[in-house]
Design a protein around this motif. Structure first.
Motif, PDB file in Angstrom:
ATOM      1  N   GLU A   1      -8.453   9.128   0.292  1.00 19.33           N
ATOM      2  CA  GLU A   1      -8.473   7.991   1.223  1.00 19.33           C
ATOM      3  C   GLU A   1      -9.429   8.241   2.395  1.00 19.33           C
ATOM      4  O   GLU A   1     -10.102   7.309   2.845  1.00 19.33           O
ATOM      5  CB  GLU A   1      -7.067   7.667   1.722  1.00 19.33           C
TER       6      GLU A   1
ATOM      7  N   CYS B   1     -11.566   5.204   1.282  1.00 19.11           N
ATOM      8  CA  CYS B   1     -10.830   4.037   1.775  1.00 19.11           C
ATOM      9  C   CYS B   1     -11.049   3.909   3.275  1.00 19.11           C
ATOM     10  O   CYS B   1     -10.134   4.102   4.079  1.00 19.11           O
ATOM     11  CB  CYS B   1      -9.342   4.168   1.442  1.00 19.11           C
TER      12      CYS B   1
ATOM     13  N   ARG C   1       0.846  -1.206   0.000  1.00 15.15           N
ATOM     14  CA  ARG C   1       0.000   0.000   0.000  1.00 15.15           C
ATOM     15  C   ARG C   1       0.879   1.253   0.000  1.00 15.15           C
ATOM     16  O   ARG C   1       0.569   2.226  -0.684  1.00 15.15           O
ATOM     17  CB  ARG C   1      -0.921   0.015   1.224  1.00 15.15           C
TER      18      ARG C   1
ATOM     19  N   HIS D   1      -4.994  -0.535  -5.291  1.00 16.72           N
ATOM     20  CA  HIS D   1      -5.014   0.720  -4.525  1.00 16.72           C
ATOM     21  C   HIS D   1      -4.431   1.861  -5.363  1.00 16.72           C
ATOM     22  O   HIS D   1      -4.961   2.978  -5.354  1.00 16.72           O
ATOM     23  CB  HIS D   1      -4.242   0.545  -3.216  1.00 16.72           C
TER      24      HIS D   1
END
Length: 174
Positions: A121, A125, A36, A77
């Motif tokens: 994010e 996310c 990530r 991602h």
């Protein structure tokens, strides 16, 4: 008396540089980075290309996937960050802009890219804790940005977190 300009000199010896706080090589080892983290690094560089060169997401994506080390990144991602940030650029900027103390055009493209990643994010996310988002963005700004850019990114993201992750931030404030 010898002329100081033409006087022969001995080579200067340099004192060893201190590496306090760094790994043996002076930087974080590539093997220590998560997939990530790598995806964020590639996405930040790709978003920089978009902001500076106005390249399309598709051409940036094709170029980036050929870079050394991309195979160790979380490509899903990376895709979400690159395409999501570019597609939602105006919406992300509308979140970021009120938190800035200067016009967006005075923010470096590196910090702008990092702030896009942070805002994206935070919004999309939800499996990534807000503190991790902030920390990862600070590390990106330290690695790629100006001298104190990470401090600026930190300040903006700390103001943004309660706006986009209100329940999570308030639950951890107790």
């Amino acid at each position: 008396m010898a002329d100081p300009i033409t006087k022969p000199t001995t080579p200067l010896k340099r004192a060893p540089q201190s590496r306090t706080g760094l790994t043996d090589t002076g930087v974080k080892k590539a093997a220590d980075k998560s997939a990530r983290t790598r995806s964020r690094e590639f996405a930040m560089q790709a978003l920089y290309q978009h902001l500076v060169g106005r390249n399309t997401a598709e051409s940036i994506d094709a170029f980036t996937r050929d870079l050394a080390g991309f195979n160790k990144a979380d490509s899903a991602h990376y895709d979400a960050l690159l395409h999501g940030c570019i597609e939602q650029a105006l919406a992300l900027d509308s979140i970021i802009l009120p938190l800035l103390d200067r016009p967006m055009n005075e923010i470096s493209p590196v910090e702008h890219s990092v702030l896009w990643i942070g805002a994206y994010e935070f919004k999309h996310c939800l499996d990534v804790p807000y503190r991790v988002v902030i920390n990862e963005c600070i590390e990106l700004a330290k690695a790629f940005g100006g001298t104190d850019g990470h401090k600026y990114v930190n300040g903006v993201l700390h103001k943004m977190a309660p706006m986009l992750r209100e329940a999570e931030v308030s639950s951890q404030a107790r």
